[in-house]
Design an enzyme around this catalytic site. Structure first.
Site, PDB file in Angstrom:
ATOM      1  CD  GLU A 175      39.723  30.610  -3.007  1.00  0.00           C
ATOM      2  OE1 GLU A 175      40.486  29.753  -3.475  1.00  0.00           O
ATOM      3  OE2 GLU A 175      38.514  30.672  -3.307  1.00  0.00           O
ATOM      4  CG  HIS A 251      45.229  31.347  -4.012  1.00  0.00           C
ATOM      5  ND1 HIS A 251      45.185  30.044  -4.458  1.00  0.00           N
ATOM      6  CD2 HIS A 251      43.959  31.678  -3.692  1.00  0.00           C
ATOM      7  CE1 HIS A 251      43.931  29.613  -4.416  1.00  0.00           C
ATOM      8  NE2 HIS A 251      43.177  30.588  -3.965  1.00  0.00           N
ATOM      9  CB  CYS A 372      49.458  24.515  -4.213  1.00  0.00           C
ATOM     10  SG  CYS A 372      49.186  26.130  -4.952  1.00  0.00           S
TER      11      CYS A 372
END
Length: 449
Positions: A175, A251, A372
């Site tokens: 990721e 995450h 993000c």
């Protein structure tokens, strides 16, 4: 010694920004499913943050969005005819697949790739590995275009090395930078790269979450470190607590953030926290740095409040005076526990001296905060000069991009609007113009056909 900078490359929100509720395990994404989105407002909120950081003196860049809907993916799933027919057939027979093919999730560029600066790598180049984002279908389709866009931004092979995404299987779920941070004394100095994983694919000794998927594997992190030529002395692997993954911490950047010599983390973030901190501190000391670990106790802020407010999905930036600035979303100010904690934090003698609040509601409702939206790339002065200048934010580029958004983006987007073939034409027209603005050349499938 050359000057070195941390450059934040923020994802420009794409014209199909919508609330499809596609991300299982991401509480905000699921709870706002089917709401009406505003692509125009989302893009402008992101641009305002980029402009503010630029005006504060930080180096700021732009990462272009992707072509959506992804008609080629729909064709690969058996939908036929011309582009309009493919979209309408998918809308009629499999709306969830059309929604996935329209996702603007590439706006969260913390997932675009993992970056290792030249001071850490064996060949002295900056290395990029595009993330396969294999856990979610709507994100797994991003990496081919991501690689082309990164290649157009960081094109000089003398300074930059690009790696394809890891094999697209669950054992190598990757990721990107959302599970990776880097500690260093100065951005141009050799640092310690911190890889956080949720599970091991091949070693059953490691526990795994029970409710939500662990998106990053240990094996993927180790593969990226090998590809980038990182030394064992410059790498630390840590497992995120499976219990917090099951509470919606999909995450590591939802429960911890690091910059320079500072790690800002929640008490429940990691398994074996003491061991992790000891290894980080020891390896950073060998590189001339001194780890400063700032722990948020669960009594002050519970995991649920951390997830709801995105306290840790903040940008931790080094100010000119050496102190740290925390860029947080409006949701932190709206959460009493979190805001009280932040007031105490900045009033103390610790490294984090200042908090700035940004309204990023359009992104937050889909589960992505300030951190993000950005990819951090540490660059020495000569490397920054080798970056495509078209993607570096300036006052004139900000104005141009704002006008571009006004011209091409819709004010509101409902799920039913995704079935409109006109949306694809609007997106392609906008992106064709954007590649000229950012001087990217041909990077999109419709330009390469």
């Amino acid at each position: 010694m050359n000057n070195a900078f941390e450059v934040n490359f923020d994802g420009l929100v794409g014209p199909t920004h919508n609330y499809g509720g596609l991300s299982y395990g991401n509480v905000a994404s699921q709870s706002n499913s089917q709401a009406v989105s505003s692509p125009k407002e989302a893009a402008k909120q992101g641009l305002a943050k980029m402009k503010a950081l630029m005006e504060m003196g930080f180096k700021q860049g732009v990462l272009a969005p992707q072509e959506r809907p992804n008609v080629a993916v729909l064709r690969s799933l058996g939908f036929t005819g011309n582009d309009a027919q493919v979209i309408q057939q998918a809308a009629k027979e499999a709306m969830p697949l059309l929604v996935a093919s329209c996702s603007a999730s590439s706006m969260w560029t913390a997932n675009a790739c993992t970056v290792s600066p030249s001071a850490d790598t064996a060949d002295g180049r900056v290395h990029f590995t595009a993330a396969n984002l294999n856990c979610k279908f709507h994100r797994s389709i991003e990496h081919p275009t991501t690689s082309r866009v990164l290649g157009a931004m960081f094109a000089n092979e003398q300074h930059f090395a690009h790696h394809a995404a890891l094999p697209a299987v669950s054992q190598f779920g990757d990721e990107g930078a959302a599970n990776h941070t880097r500690f260093c004394k100065g951005y141009g100095d050799a640092g310690v790269e911190f890889f956080v994983f949720g599970r091991s694919a091949f070693d059953s000794r490691f526990p795994a979450p029970q409710r939500y998927p662990a998106r990053q594997t240990l094996e993927a992190s180790q593969a990226v470190a090998r590809l980038h030529g990182l030394s064992e002395e410059g790498v630390v692997y840590a497992q995120q607590s499976p219990a917090v993954i099951d509470q919606g911490v999909f995450h590591n950047d939802v429960i911890a953030v690091g910059n320079g010599e500072v790690l800002f983390y929640h008490q429940d973030a990691f398994l074996d926290t003491d061991k992790v901190l000891a290894e980080l501190g020891e390896k950073l000391a060998h590189r001339g740095g001194q780890l400063q670990a700032v722990c948020v106790p669960r009594e002050a802020v519970g995991v649920e409040d951390a997830v709801r407010s995105y306290l840790f999905n903040s940008q931790l930036l080094t100010r000119g005076d050496g102190g740290m600035l925390l860029i947080v979303p409006e949701e932190c100010r709206n959460n009493t526990k979190v805001w009280n904690y932040l007031q105490q934090l900045t009033a103390g003698q610790g490294p984090i001296r200042e908090v700035k609040v940004f309204d990023l509601k359009q992104s937050m409702q889909n589960g992505g905060g300030p951190a993000c939206l950005r990819l951090r790339v540490a660059l020495k002065e000569h490397e920054l000069e080798a970056v495509n200048p078209g993607v570096i934010m300036t006052p004139s580029l900000f104005e141009t991009l704002n006008l571009w958004v006004d011209k091409h983006y819709r004010d509101a987007l409902r799920e039913s609007d995704l079935a409109d073939p006109q949306l694809l034409l609007e997106c392609r027209t906008a992106l064709d113009e954007l590649t000229q603005i950012l001087k990217l050349g041909s990077v999109y499938p419709f330009q390469l056909a």
